[in-house]
Write an enzyme that holds these catalytic residues in place. Structure first.
Site, PDB file in Angstrom:
ATOM      1  N   TYR A  33      37.918  43.403  34.615  1.00 54.37           N
ATOM      2  CA  TYR A  33      37.800  42.263  33.713  1.00 54.37           C
ATOM      3  C   TYR A  33      36.888  41.229  34.361  1.00 54.37           C
ATOM      4  O   TYR A  33      37.055  40.925  35.546  1.00 54.37           O
ATOM      5  CB  TYR A  33      39.179  41.651  33.453  1.00 54.37           C
ATOM      6  CG  TYR A  33      39.154  40.410  32.580  1.00 54.37           C
ATOM      7  CD1 TYR A  33      38.777  40.486  31.244  1.00 54.37           C
ATOM      8  CD2 TYR A  33      39.499  39.166  33.096  1.00 54.37           C
ATOM      9  CE1 TYR A  33      38.754  39.353  30.438  1.00 54.37           C
ATOM     10  CE2 TYR A  33      39.485  38.025  32.306  1.00 54.37           C
ATOM     11  CZ  TYR A  33      39.109  38.119  30.975  1.00 54.37           C
ATOM     12  OH  TYR A  33      39.094  36.993  30.195  1.00 54.37           O
TER      13      TYR A  33
ATOM     14  N   ASP B 167      32.621  40.839  41.679  1.00 53.72           N
ATOM     15  CA  ASP B 167      33.431  39.821  41.022  1.00 53.72           C
ATOM     16  C   ASP B 167      34.701  39.647  41.849  1.00 53.72           C
ATOM     17  O   ASP B 167      35.642  40.432  41.746  1.00 53.72           O
ATOM     18  CB  ASP B 167      33.747  40.246  39.585  1.00 53.72           C
ATOM     19  CG  ASP B 167      34.554  39.182  38.844  1.00 53.72           C
ATOM     20  OD1 ASP B 167      34.942  38.178  39.488  1.00 53.72           O
ATOM     21  OD2 ASP B 167      34.795  39.357  37.641  1.00 53.72           O
TER      22      ASP B 167
ATOM     23  N   LYS C 263      39.790  31.124  40.822  1.00 54.04           N
ATOM     24  CA  LYS C 263      41.217  31.183  41.152  1.00 54.04           C
ATOM     25  C   LYS C 263      41.550  30.488  42.482  1.00 54.04           C
ATOM     26  O   LYS C 263      41.683  29.270  42.491  1.00 54.04           O
ATOM     27  CB  LYS C 263      41.688  32.631  41.071  1.00 54.04           C
ATOM     28  CG  LYS C 263      41.572  33.108  39.609  1.00 54.04           C
ATOM     29  CD  LYS C 263      42.063  34.477  39.265  1.00 54.04           C
ATOM     30  CE  LYS C 263      41.958  34.667  37.754  1.00 54.04           C
ATOM     31  NZ  LYS C 263      41.526  35.957  37.312  1.00 54.04           N
TER      32      LYS C 263
HETATM   33  C1  LIG Z   1      40.451  35.883  36.133  1.00 49.99           C
HETATM   34  C2  LIG Z   1      39.218  36.656  36.302  1.00 49.99           C
HETATM   35  C3  LIG Z   1      38.028  36.299  35.652  1.00 49.99           C
HETATM   36  C4  LIG Z   1      37.961  35.194  34.640  1.00 49.99           C
HETATM   37  O1  LIG Z   1      38.217  33.951  35.190  1.00 49.99           O
HETATM   38  P1  LIG Z   1      38.648  32.751  34.204  1.00 49.99           P
HETATM   39  O2  LIG Z   1      38.750  31.583  35.124  1.00 49.99           O
HETATM   40  O3  LIG Z   1      39.936  33.170  33.583  1.00 49.99           O
HETATM   41  O4  LIG Z   1      37.561  32.610  33.210  1.00 49.99           O
HETATM   42  C5  LIG Z   1      36.886  37.009  35.950  1.00 49.99           C
HETATM   43  N1  LIG Z   1      36.919  38.021  36.818  1.00 49.99           N
HETATM   44  C6  LIG Z   1      38.033  38.397  37.448  1.00 49.99           C
HETATM   45  C7  LIG Z   1      37.986  39.514  38.417  1.00 49.99           C
HETATM   46  C8  LIG Z   1      39.226  37.745  37.198  1.00 49.99           C
HETATM   47  O5  LIG Z   1      40.347  38.158  37.803  1.00 49.99           O
END
Ligand SMILES: *Cc1c(COP(=O)(O)O)cnc(C)c1O
Length: 430
Positions: free
Chosen positions: A142, A237, A265
């Site tokens: 994601y 990511d 995060k």
């Molecule tokens: C949570 C997440 C996102 C999206 O981040 P948001 O702050 O919710 O937009 C993108 N990539 C990864 C791997 C994630 O865990």
């Protein structure tokens, strides 16, 4: 109707599904979400006044649990100045320096407000830098909700993406190529056919959005070699893994250097903050140093920068002592869950990297999305609700990682394991 049902009904009149983000609505497990009044340490406090051991951790930021003192005090100090200026600050330079010192692949970063913004901006930069349009993503990873990443997980064979949400033009996702996670040969085939059209491959170096699925040995190295050979950029990511699995993220843990990295995060300390970065010659293409436009009214927000910097400094303190605690707490949880599963002869995979934990009711290790889909998700739902009734709040979906914090001590973990043991006893009896 319980108090929570009333709240959900009221919320649903004015907010789609009653929530600000879909997973929170419990559609993955059924039932009514816990509306939260507050939190402290490893606990959520519901609007019903009950306390729950929290394994959601706001989906990733809370390495120290809720309201760690260093973060709260940093926000209070920042608040005495202003909430936002729309002008550069020394504090954001310090945070950028900290991020670049922690991840060897980063010479420069741009601060943004969400992981979604970070990945969409990194892709724009990759497309600009390579003059190519296509992007490869892996099924089950994601990368936020920007159009190019909202592509249905290809089942089995690598396939050209079709939009997984109405409103995403097929023309956009046609540029997105999808391959199964942990299948290097599938990615090789995509590059064989489209190598000179691919701007970037984006990957979660440890997948955390289909439960927790670690990369097979050699997988990340293989992606690195393949993208380099075809002059495509490799984007890690690390919005979830950055500063959670290690200081320096998964790229340090596995010693594989991407071209671009996205963070979020943990680096925001629980406030909206994310970042993308990489080598100088790439990042200098971002406006106003270069032509690739990307901007934000609240980017580098002083409260978020203060919270994030305080959290990162606390993680670095005492030679990274926090990571040893996270590992110990994660290991204690893993052992307890495994013991309970063995006692009741319930097939269970606990896939853990430090404080990121994936739970699958399956008899073999889970390495890709198809295997997650094939796990016993009905059992997960039942166990989820038994745990919730026992005061343990897992993420409400078999596709989400559990997060342990330094605040999850023996008391919380032992309570969790005892509740899990009771839930599996009920499963075995059924
Ligand atoms: C949570 C997440 C996102 C999206 O981040 P948001 O702050 O919710 O937009 C993108 N990539 C990864 C791997 C994630 O865990």
């Amino acid at each position: 109707m319980s108090a929570m049902d009333d709240l959900l009904a009221r919320a649903s009149r004015v907010m789609p599904g009653g929530v600000s983000s879909p997973v929170r609505a419990f559609r993955g497990v059924g039932g009514t979400p816990v509306f939260v009044r507050g939190a402290h340490g490893a606990y959520l406090v519901g609007e019903d006044g009950r306390e729950y051991v929290d394994y959601v951790g706001s989906y990733g930021p809370h390495v120290f649990g809720h309201r760690p003192r260093a973060v709260v005090e940093a926000i209070e100090r920042a608040l005495e100045q202003s909430t936002t200026y729309g002008a550069p600050t020394v504090a954001e330079v310090e945070l950028a320096e900290l991020l670049c010192s922690a991840l060897p692949s980063l010479d420069m970063v741009r601060l943004v407000n969400s992981g979604t913004e970070a990945t969409m901006s990194a892709l724009r930069l990759a497309r600009a830098a390579t003059g190519r349009d296509r992007v490869v993503k892996l099924a089950g990873c994601y990368h936020g909700h920007a159009d190019p990443f909202l592509v249905a997980a290809g089942s089995g064979a690598a396939t050209i993406g079709v939009p997984s949400s109405p409103g995403v033009p097929p023309a956009v996702t046609a540029a997105t190529l999808v391959a199964p996670y942990n299948d290097l040969a599938a990615v090789e085939r995509l590059f064989h056919h489209h190598g000179d059209e691919i701007a970037a491959l984006i990957v979660e170096p440890i997948a955390g959005n289909m439960g927790v699925v670690p990369p097979q040995p050699g997988y990340l190295e293989g992606l690195r070699a393949l993208t380099a050979r075809h002059r495509a950029l490799l984007i890690f990511d690390e919005v979830m893994t950055g500063f959670r699995v290690a200081w320096g993220g998964a790229q340090t843990l596995f010693d594989v250097e991407p071209d671009l990295t996205t963070l979020g995060k943990v680096i925001g300390g629980g406030l909206p903050l994310a970042a993308y970065g990489g080598r100088r010659e790439l990042m200098e293409q971002i406006a106003p140093a270069g032509p690739v436009y990307q901007a934000g009214t609240l980017s580098g927000n002083p409260l978020a920068v203060a919270a994030g910097t305080a959290q990162l400094r606390a993680l670095a303190a005492d030679g990274g002592a926090a990571y040893r605690i996270l590992e110990a707490n994660g290991a204690r949880l893993e052992e307890g869950l495994r013991r309970a599963a063995a006692r009741h002869r319930i097939p269970l995979q606990v896939q853990r990297q430090g404080s990121m934990v994936g739970l699958f009711f399956a008899s073999r290790p889970v390495t890709c999305l198809a295997a997650v889909d094939a796990s016993d998700r009905e059992r997960f739902k039942r166990v989820f609700h038994r745990l919730l009734a026992d005061g343990v709040h897992l993420p409400p979906s078999p596709y989400e990682a559990l997060f342990v914090s330094t605040a999850h001590g023996e008391r919380e973990i032992d309570h969790t394991v005892a509740a899990f043991d009771r839930a599996l006893a009920a499963e075995a009896a059924a």
